[in-house]
Design an enzyme around this catalytic site. Structure first.
Site, mmCIF file in Angstrom:
data_model
loop_
_atom_site.group_PDB
_atom_site.id
_atom_site.type_symbol
_atom_site.label_atom_id
_atom_site.label_comp_id
_atom_site.label_asym_id
_atom_site.label_seq_id
_atom_site.Cartn_x
_atom_site.Cartn_y
_atom_site.Cartn_z
ATOM 1 N N GLN A 100 -2.998 36.242 -30.058
ATOM 2 C CA GLN A 100 -1.970 35.546 -28.942
ATOM 3 C C GLN A 100 -2.818 35.758 -27.838
ATOM 4 O O GLN A 100 -3.121 36.944 -27.256
ATOM 5 C CB GLN A 100 -0.867 35.904 -28.990
ATOM 6 C CG GLN A 100 -0.076 35.142 -27.953
ATOM 7 C CD GLN A 100 1.328 35.505 -27.636
ATOM 8 O OE1 GLN A 100 1.700 36.540 -26.925
ATOM 9 N NE2 GLN A 100 2.350 34.811 -28.531
ATOM 10 N N GLU A 168 8.475 31.276 -22.775
ATOM 11 C CA GLU A 168 9.137 32.479 -22.271
ATOM 12 C C GLU A 168 8.687 32.718 -20.805
ATOM 13 O O GLU A 168 9.155 33.960 -20.372
ATOM 14 C CB GLU A 168 8.824 33.794 -23.035
ATOM 15 C CG GLU A 168 9.826 33.944 -24.241
ATOM 16 C CD GLU A 168 9.124 33.394 -25.413
ATOM 17 O OE1 GLU A 168 10.255 33.002 -26.475
ATOM 18 O OE2 GLU A 168 8.342 32.527 -25.661
ATOM 19 N N TYR A 170 6.036 32.447 -19.158
ATOM 20 C CA TYR A 170 4.799 33.087 -18.788
ATOM 21 C C TYR A 170 3.734 31.908 -18.191
ATOM 22 O O TYR A 170 4.279 30.867 -17.696
ATOM 23 C CB TYR A 170 4.072 33.586 -20.065
ATOM 24 C CG TYR A 170 4.880 34.805 -20.357
ATOM 25 C CD1 TYR A 170 4.924 35.942 -19.644
ATOM 26 C CD2 TYR A 170 5.235 34.914 -21.652
ATOM 27 C CE1 TYR A 170 5.529 37.098 -20.255
ATOM 28 C CE2 TYR A 170 5.666 36.146 -21.998
ATOM 29 C CZ TYR A 170 6.253 37.390 -21.229
ATOM 30 O OH TYR A 170 6.541 38.503 -21.513
ATOM 31 N N ARG A 218 2.526 28.287 -28.608
ATOM 32 C CA ARG A 218 3.937 28.469 -28.459
ATOM 33 C C ARG A 218 4.447 27.681 -27.018
ATOM 34 O O ARG A 218 4.110 27.926 -25.976
ATOM 35 C CB ARG A 218 4.108 29.898 -28.366
ATOM 36 C CG ARG A 218 5.530 30.464 -28.327
ATOM 37 C CD ARG A 218 5.778 32.093 -28.676
ATOM 38 N NE ARG A 218 7.155 32.065 -28.346
ATOM 39 C CZ ARG A 218 8.100 32.465 -29.462
ATOM 40 N NH1 ARG A 218 7.715 32.015 -30.457
ATOM 41 N NH2 ARG A 218 9.097 32.798 -29.281
ATOM 42 N N HIS A 256 12.364 35.023 -19.545
ATOM 43 C CA HIS A 256 13.167 36.158 -19.723
ATOM 44 C C HIS A 256 14.155 36.554 -18.671
ATOM 45 O O HIS A 256 15.025 37.287 -18.306
ATOM 46 C CB HIS A 256 12.019 37.386 -19.323
ATOM 47 C CG HIS A 256 10.945 37.434 -20.346
ATOM 48 N ND1 HIS A 256 11.464 37.536 -21.761
ATOM 49 C CD2 HIS A 256 9.721 37.363 -20.503
ATOM 50 C CE1 HIS A 256 10.458 37.725 -22.462
ATOM 51 N NE2 HIS A 256 9.376 37.590 -21.900
ATOM 52 N N GLU A 257 14.191 35.750 -17.280
ATOM 53 C CA GLU A 257 15.055 35.739 -16.269
ATOM 54 C C GLU A 257 16.129 34.627 -16.557
ATOM 55 O O GLU A 257 17.130 34.662 -15.772
ATOM 56 C CB GLU A 257 14.452 35.361 -15.037
ATOM 57 C CG GLU A 257 13.784 33.946 -14.725
ATOM 58 C CD GLU A 257 12.839 33.877 -13.785
ATOM 59 O OE1 GLU A 257 13.028 33.615 -12.447
ATOM 60 O OE2 GLU A 257 11.506 33.933 -14.025
ATOM 61 N N ALA A 314 9.999 37.847 -36.135
ATOM 62 C CA ALA A 314 9.142 39.126 -35.392
ATOM 63 C C ALA A 314 9.739 40.267 -35.723
ATOM 64 O O ALA A 314 9.393 41.093 -36.680
ATOM 65 C CB ALA A 314 9.122 38.773 -34.023
ATOM 66 N N CYS A 336 17.147 43.291 -39.820
ATOM 67 C CA CYS A 336 17.085 43.394 -38.082
ATOM 68 C C CYS A 336 18.840 43.333 -37.296
ATOM 69 O O CYS A 336 19.077 42.431 -37.955
ATOM 70 C CB CYS A 336 16.137 42.534 -37.494
ATOM 71 S SG CYS A 336 16.362 42.547 -35.625
ATOM 72 N N GLN A 341 17.270 48.008 -29.086
ATOM 73 C CA GLN A 341 17.034 49.245 -28.365
ATOM 74 C C GLN A 341 15.702 50.105 -28.424
ATOM 75 O O GLN A 341 15.178 50.377 -27.336
ATOM 76 C CB GLN A 341 18.146 50.120 -28.881
ATOM 77 C CG GLN A 341 18.122 51.511 -28.433
ATOM 78 C CD GLN A 341 19.348 52.284 -28.905
ATOM 79 O OE1 GLN A 341 20.104 51.887 -29.816
ATOM 80 N NE2 GLN A 341 19.329 53.754 -28.807
ATOM 81 N N CYS A 343 13.073 48.415 -29.420
ATOM 82 C CA CYS A 343 11.697 47.165 -29.620
ATOM 83 C C CYS A 343 11.552 46.627 -27.944
ATOM 84 O O CYS A 343 11.080 47.052 -27.143
ATOM 85 C CB CYS A 343 12.023 46.243 -30.651
ATOM 86 S SG CYS A 343 13.688 45.355 -30.693
ATOM 87 N N VAL A 482 33.325 66.560 -48.217
ATOM 88 C CA VAL A 482 33.044 67.832 -48.666
ATOM 89 C C VAL A 482 33.522 68.617 -47.424
ATOM 90 O O VAL A 482 33.063 68.435 -46.339
ATOM 91 C CB VAL A 482 31.423 68.140 -48.501
ATOM 92 C CG1 VAL A 482 31.026 69.471 -48.978
ATOM 93 C CG2 VAL A 482 30.915 67.327 -49.683
#
Length: 704
Positions: A100, A168, A170, A218, A256-257, A314, A336, A341, A343, A482
């Site tokens: 990538q 995403e 970028y 992508r 991401h935001e 993924a 998954c 947490q 990853c 037990v």
């Protein structure tokens, strides 16, 4: 079993035996000074187990484009050896691999290399906390050349092609969005101008790759931010790229935001399939769907419905390196659970990635061999000081190095995360293992977590171990508590993984009949009437989960509700009505303070939307019928309505058995919550379970 998943298919010149693509993940191994050995081991194991096409984590095309210090640089000769090693390892294992090509743009962090981020325009980025510098026209052309050079280098290094990261949020995605592209030159100004940069990058990369190699782009199916790429522009770009430039389009979703969750447990599985379908309807190249596809069954259903031609998974390859091989053979898969947490939460802080339910992920070189076949006789060394104790790691690795493989009879008491993983690892190491669990199902605290909306897949973890442990020869005894050390006579050693019990509170009235522990509130022991008001004492991770459960209305169609909740159905967002009135309280100041960063904001937003009231910095005076009486910071008293009071004020170890074994001088180790119950951490529990063979070897050796 999965007739659509296991059909052969083509992506450009690559003929693949099935329709599952292992999606790109930044692993935090890319920057290791080991000539790529750990990275190669990670990918090799997955290719060997049937991952036919792998996409690597992003390799930055220049220094400005790195997302952090642990990135590789495709155009830097110093990284050539490690990248070539990765490609060679995958090919030796029978797989294909795409590199990538990556540029973070305004998401780059200046602290990584002291280089100011660059972007289409100088628009502040909340994610990186900085304002980037706008690229000049000459720099735009130079960046295109960097992408092309990266493609040529990838071909030279042996990769089967490249994927361009254009989703995403970028750099390529930033050019397509009006919010981040304020340019008035040929690279902005209108839709055609905003789409010009990604089109030119793709064309340059296509030419540089040469024949026989695949180019995947992508693309962002929906940015999910104000001022993001218009839906019609997404389709225009898709059609333009598919017209002789790219071999496939991989559909990502969300920056991401974005304030709409895209990968967390709150997101129903398969939620983003309509966005892949929209692109598939306008192009003639294969479309790859991604995000919240966590099982082969779901992927098969999406392919059967015509939503996509391939499915990208993924994180499921972190949870189970053998997901493809297991699925083909009809064996149980470690699913998954989308907890983020170990990853994503680690990746965003430039730390080594692993997996809560499979702590061996990212440690393949340290713990050589397949997940089921290996003697997991080393420590799951985290390698990042926040999680591992260096001295302990060295000792555990030393045990493994000595090759102490003596088979012993081991009892594991407790079938929660720590106990299940300990039994698996011990059996894989060749020991004779008996697992005792007092409940009628495996899972422990995960069985409670599965009652939380969105966390239903936590129940699958217990199902996986229920199938896997007997296959490894573990004698699993359910409904077998037990309670005394002498019940374990005959075993050479004992692993105490008895877990935790809810911690009591010292509040007057806590013994009233309408006061429940969080366990009783979640496991169905006590039915809570729909009209009942609820107050929760404690607002850590468990308190937040309980508040979510009690305020959430059940749904026959979680995906449709998700679209309504976040305005993804073409109308304004419309939060559903709350199931009941809920108040979440704590003495401290921060709600859910130990929740992971990619999960916490989304969960708290859900609580706000459901009308959950949060009270912090309070003192509890008493519990009485119908209310909890508190005092706020200013000393004012208030009666908080509460037909039901749930205590979620932490846990304490269930350590009675450990105390008996210690008093009797019996060889034993204590792991998981039974050892330390402070804000119980599933990642730590599984990790300590994985270390059980080393701990037992050390224990038995010390008594030899």
């Amino acid at each position: 079993m999965y007739e659509h998943v296991f059909r052969a298919g083509d992506i450009g010149p690559l003929t693949l035996p099935h329709r599952i693509v292992m999606g790109s993940m930044h692993l935090g191994l890319e920057g290791d000074d080991d000539d790529g050995r750990a990275l190669a081991a990670f990918y090799r194991e997955r290719a060997r187990a049937g991952a036919a096409l792998i996409v690597t984590g992003g390799s930055a095309v220049n220094r400005e484009g790195a997302g952090g210090r642990n990135y590789s640089f495709v155009n830097d000769g110093a990284d050539a050896g490690k990248l070539a090693r990765v490609a060679e390892a995958v090919h030796e294992a029978g797989g294909r691999i795409l590199l990538q090509l990556f540029h973070a743009g305004r998401y780059a962090d200046e602290r990584s290399f002291g280089v100011r981020p660059v972007a289409p325009s100088a628009v502040f980025a909340r994610l990186s906390g900085s304002e980037p510098r706008a690229l000049t026209g000459d720099e735009v052309l130079a960046t295109i050349a960097d992408f092309a050079a990266g493609a040529a280098r990838a071909a030279q290094l042996g990769f089967d092609g490249v994927e361009l990261m254009g989703s995403e949020g970028y750099l390529l995605n930033q050019f397509t969005a009006p919010a981040t592209n304020l340019r008035a030159d040929e690279w902005g100004g209108d839709s055609a101008g905003r789409l010009r940069f990604p089109r030119r990058v793709a064309a340059a990369v296509r030419e540089a790759l040469g024949p026989g190699r695949a180019l995947v782009y992508r693309i962002s199916g929906a940015d999910l931010v104000d001022g993001g790429t218009a839906a019609e522009d997404v389709l225009t770009l898709a059609a333009a790229l598919a017209d002789g430039t790219v071999d496939a389009l991989n559909v990502g979703v969300g920056w991401h935001e974005a304030r709409i969750p895209t990968v967390q447990t709150l997101v129903p599985v398969g939620a983003w399939r309509p966005w892949a379908r929209a692109i598939r309807d306008v192009v003639d190249v294969p479309v790859i769907a991604s995000n919240r596809i966590n099982t082969l069954a779901l992927a098969d259903d999406m392919l059967a419905a015509g939503d996509a031609d391939f499915a990208s998974l993924a994180r499921p390859f972190l949870a189970d390196a053998e997901i493809v091989a297991r699925g083909r053979a009809g064996r149980a898969v470690n699913v998954c659970i989308a907890c983020d947490q170990a990853c994503i939460d680690r990746s965003i802080f430039d730390r080594r990635v692993s997996c809560v339910v499979n702590p061996r992920a990212g440690r393949e070189l340290e713990l050589a061999g397949g997940a089921d076949r290996d003697a997991a006789d080393g420590d799951a060394a985290d390698g990042d000081g926040a999680d591992g104790d260096a001295a302990d790691r060295d000792a555990a690795d030393g045990d493994a190095a000595r090759g102490d493989r003596t088979s012993v009879e081991v009892a594991v008491v407790g079938g929660g995360p720590a106990g299940m993983e300990a039994a698996r690892a011990l059996a894989a190491a060749g020991h004779a293992v008996t697992l005792f669990e007092s409940a009628d199902r495996l899972g422990g605290q995960f069985r409670l977590a599965a009652e939380i909306p969105g966390k239903e897949d936590y129940g699958r973890t217990g199902d996986y171990f229920a199938a896997q442990l007997p296959a490894l020869g573990v004698d699993v005894r359910l409904g077998s508590p037990v309670t005394a050390a002498d019940e374990l006579a005959g075993f050479d050693a004992v692993v105490v993984a008895t877990g935790v019990v809810p911690a009591p509170v010292r509040i007057p009235g806590a013994d009233l009949p309408h006061v429940l522990s969080y366990a009783a509130a979640l496991d169905g022991t006590v039915a809570i009437e729909p009209a009942a008001t609820a107050a929760i004492v404690g607002a850590g991770g468990i308190g937040v989960d309980v508040a979510h459960r009690l305020s959430h209305r059940g749904s026959a169609d979680p995906r449709a509700d998700f679209y309504v909740r976040y305005g993804l159905d073409g109308r304004d967002a419309r939060p559903p009505p709350a199931a009941r009135e809920v108040t979440l309280m704590r003495r401290g100041e921060r709600v859910g303070e130990r929740l992971g960063p990619t999960t916490r904001w989304a969960l708290l937003a859900e609580l706000r939307a459901a009308g959950v009231r949060t009270l912090t910095g309070i003192a509890y005076e008493r519990i009485e019928p119908g209310a909890v009486v508190i005092r706020d910071r200013a000393g004012r008293s208030e009666r908080v309505p509460a037909d039901v009071v749930v205590i979620a004020a932490g846990q304490r170890p269930r350590d009675g058995l450990a105390a008996q074994l210690r008093a009797a001088g019996r060889p034993h180790v204590v792991i998981g919550g039974a050892a330390d119950a402070r804000e119980l951490d599933a990642e730590r529990a599984f990790r300590e379970g994985l270390r059980a063979p080393a701990l037992i070897a050390r224990l038995i050796g010390s008594r030899a």
